[in-house]
Write an enzyme that holds these catalytic residues in place. Sequence first.
Site, PDB file in Angstrom:
ATOM      1  N   HIS A 122       0.873  -1.174   0.000  1.00 44.52           N
ATOM      2  CA  HIS A 122       0.000   0.000   0.000  1.00 44.52           C
ATOM      3  C   HIS A 122       0.912   1.227   0.000  1.00 44.52           C
ATOM      4  O   HIS A 122       2.014   1.183   0.544  1.00 44.52           O
ATOM      5  CB  HIS A 122      -0.839  -0.051   1.285  1.00 44.52           C
ATOM      6  CG  HIS A 122      -1.898   0.991   1.390  1.00 44.52           C
ATOM      7  ND1 HIS A 122      -1.630   2.285   1.767  1.00 44.52           N
ATOM      8  CD2 HIS A 122      -3.227   0.928   1.185  1.00 44.52           C
ATOM      9  CE1 HIS A 122      -2.759   2.971   1.790  1.00 44.52           C
ATOM     10  NE2 HIS A 122      -3.747   2.180   1.438  1.00 44.52           N
ATOM     11  N   ASP A 199       3.204  -4.485   7.931  1.00 41.22           N
ATOM     12  CA  ASP A 199       1.936  -3.760   7.814  1.00 41.22           C
ATOM     13  C   ASP A 199       0.817  -4.808   7.880  1.00 41.22           C
ATOM     14  O   ASP A 199       0.589  -5.558   6.936  1.00 41.22           O
ATOM     15  CB  ASP A 199       1.925  -3.002   6.481  1.00 41.22           C
ATOM     16  CG  ASP A 199       0.573  -2.351   6.192  1.00 41.22           C
ATOM     17  OD1 ASP A 199      -0.385  -2.592   6.946  1.00 41.22           O
ATOM     18  OD2 ASP A 199       0.499  -1.617   5.198  1.00 41.22           O
ATOM     19  N   GLN A 202      -4.332  -5.546   6.702  1.00 45.18           N
ATOM     20  CA  GLN A 202      -5.278  -6.470   6.054  1.00 45.18           C
ATOM     21  C   GLN A 202      -5.218  -7.880   6.643  1.00 45.18           C
ATOM     22  O   GLN A 202      -6.014  -8.742   6.254  1.00 45.18           O
ATOM     23  CB  GLN A 202      -5.014  -6.538   4.544  1.00 45.18           C
ATOM     24  CG  GLN A 202      -5.222  -5.219   3.830  1.00 45.18           C
ATOM     25  CD  GLN A 202      -6.672  -4.746   3.825  1.00 45.18           C
ATOM     26  OE1 GLN A 202      -7.599  -5.533   4.040  1.00 45.18           O
ATOM     27  NE2 GLN A 202      -6.878  -3.476   3.586  1.00 45.18           N
ATOM     28  N   LYS A 225     -10.241  -1.556  10.374  1.00 42.73           N
ATOM     29  CA  LYS A 225     -10.240  -2.767   9.537  1.00 42.73           C
ATOM     30  C   LYS A 225     -10.804  -3.953  10.324  1.00 42.73           C
ATOM     31  O   LYS A 225     -11.101  -4.995   9.764  1.00 42.73           O
ATOM     32  CB  LYS A 225      -8.821  -3.114   9.081  1.00 42.73           C
ATOM     33  CG  LYS A 225      -8.055  -1.986   8.425  1.00 42.73           C
ATOM     34  CD  LYS A 225      -8.475  -1.760   6.995  1.00 42.73           C
ATOM     35  CE  LYS A 225      -7.494  -0.831   6.287  1.00 42.73           C
ATOM     36  NZ  LYS A 225      -8.046  -0.243   5.087  1.00 42.73           N
ATOM     37  N   CYS A 363      -4.748   2.175  -3.827  1.00 44.28           N
ATOM     38  CA  CYS A 363      -3.558   2.749  -3.170  1.00 44.28           C
ATOM     39  C   CYS A 363      -2.378   1.786  -3.239  1.00 44.28           C
ATOM     40  O   CYS A 363      -1.564   1.712  -2.301  1.00 44.28           O
ATOM     41  CB  CYS A 363      -3.828   3.139  -1.712  1.00 44.28           C
ATOM     42  SG  CYS A 363      -5.169   4.300  -1.507  1.00 44.28           S
TER      43      CYS A 363
HETATM   44  N1  C6P Z   1      -6.302   0.274   2.799  1.00 45.02           N
HETATM   45  C1  C6P Z   1      -8.003  -0.203   1.159  1.00 45.02           C
HETATM   46  O1  C6P Z   1      -9.062   0.041   0.581  1.00 45.02           O
HETATM   47  P1  C6P Z   1      -5.129   3.704   7.178  1.00 45.02           P
HETATM   48  O2  C6P Z   1      -5.696   4.555   6.089  1.00 45.02           O
HETATM   49  O3  C6P Z   1      -3.952   4.363   7.842  1.00 45.02           O
HETATM   50  O4  C6P Z   1      -6.140   3.184   8.142  1.00 45.02           O
HETATM   51  O5  C6P Z   1      -4.590   2.368   6.435  1.00 45.02           O
HETATM   52  C2  C6P Z   1      -3.699   2.468   5.363  1.00 45.02           C
HETATM   53  C3  C6P Z   1      -3.372   1.092   4.844  1.00 45.02           C
HETATM   54  C4  C6P Z   1      -2.096   0.608   5.010  1.00 45.02           C
HETATM   55  N2  C6P Z   1      -1.762  -0.636   4.630  1.00 45.02           N
HETATM   56  C5  C6P Z   1      -2.648  -1.450   4.062  1.00 45.02           C
HETATM   57  C6  C6P Z   1      -2.229  -2.848   3.705  1.00 45.02           C
HETATM   58  C7  C6P Z   1      -3.957  -1.017   3.847  1.00 45.02           C
HETATM   59  O6  C6P Z   1      -4.834  -1.842   3.282  1.00 45.02           O
HETATM   60  C8  C6P Z   1      -4.324   0.294   4.229  1.00 45.02           C
HETATM   61  C9  C6P Z   1      -5.701   0.818   3.936  1.00 45.02           C
HETATM   62  C10 C6P Z   1      -7.629   0.591   2.392  1.00 45.02           C
HETATM   63  O7  C6P Z   1      -7.265  -1.096   0.780  1.00 45.02           O
HETATM   64  C11 C6P Z   1      -7.878   2.054   2.202  1.00 45.02           C
HETATM   65  S1  C6P Z   1      -6.748   2.810   1.088  1.00 45.02           S
END
Ligand code: C6P
Length: 405
Positions: A122, A199, A202, A225, A363
């Site tokens: 991401h 990270d 997910q 999440k 993203c």
């Molecule tokens: N992915 C998706 O639709 P935040 O925004 O900080 O809560 O998470 C960012 C983020 C970082 N790493 C991974 C693997 C992610 O999936 C995400 C967030 C969402 O896939 C929104 S872009």
Amino acid sequence: MAFDVQKIRQDFPILHRQVNGQELVYFDNAATAQTPQPVIDAIVDYYSTTNANIHRGVHALSQEATEAYEAARQKIQKHFNAVHPYEIILTSGTTEAINCIASGYASILQPGDEVIVSAMEHHSNIVPWQMLCEKTGAQLKVLPMLQNGTLDMEAYAQLLNARTQLVFVNHVSNALGTVNPVASIISQAHAVGAKVLIDGAQATPHYKVDVQALAADFYVTSAHKICGPTGVGMLYGKAEHLRELPPYQGGGEMIAEVTFEKTTYADLPHKFEAGTPNIAGGIAFGAALDYVNSIGLEAIATYEASLLAYATAALEQLPGITIYAKDVEKVAVLSFNIEGLHPYDVGSILDKMGIAVRTGHHCAQPIMDYYEIPGTIRASFSFYNTKEEIDRMVEALKKAITMLQ
Ligand code: C6P
């Protein structure tokens, strides 16, 4: 106890609303999961009975709020099996957690050092490291991916060397759903003296993650999440690593003593928690973990695997379909394209039928570049989704194909 999805659905008020005149089918769980009533109640209850600033007041409300917030930190610590509660830093989410570590290493990395980032990240786990490399002169190396949507582990072994300081990899890809072999990635990095940030945004909705069993140096995720609220997340770091890093932001509550000559910093976790935090969010994060644990993450994973298998088999029947990362270990995410159709157009037609999916690059633009596509249609399932909802999506996709071709 049998997995009773209809009973579980009763806990989620939003699942009973209509969108565009149809009952909502919510398949955008990888973007944000829906919020069950006990988590909503935790937020309402906090503001109705306890609202006060924490760690600051002698009065009863402040002390109750502090206790509730610190109890949530302990729940998070236990859930992820961190050794100490102070190894859990509450952040605004995954993005802030990663930026916190990247900012810390700006004063540690040297020109000539190397960091490795996977091709499957991401943007949150790419851009902060690029910024870090620009600041320090360290070199960013890319761990490549393969056509089947997995990481090239042979290339990884070649990339690691004595100059490697840090490795950044997601536990599960948000755009593909691939589960990466993070335990092996960590142990190989440790063999050359590098530290690893995982990270877990997910992975944590689907698996019980044990940071000690993984031997992760840093592990990050977002509460939203995992059925929690937005605007709160976790940075886990081994205490020795967190102590080595300078604070991320300056402000209230992160100090031991302030004079104009010199400021000394508070101990962990406060060193990384400047300013008034998202108190209700932190407490609700704890409630969200209680909620998923009351169902059981193993039961969740088993049920979601059955949804993924069902949806994959159904989608494979559609003409011109390409499913990315199909035959690899995955969570319940289906990223696909239909020949001749733009993902955005398909997503818009599904929306008209009350079905929420995400379309685009998710993203994770480097993955789209790798496959030479503008984006995908991503249906990401949760434990409150059903096979009937998948049937509705398949019927809607058939209509989209007829309308758009
Ligand atoms: N992915 C998706 O639709 P935040 O925004 O900080 O809560 O998470 C960012 C983020 C970082 N790493 C991974 C693997 C992610 O999936 C995400 C967030 C969402 O896939 C929104 S872009």
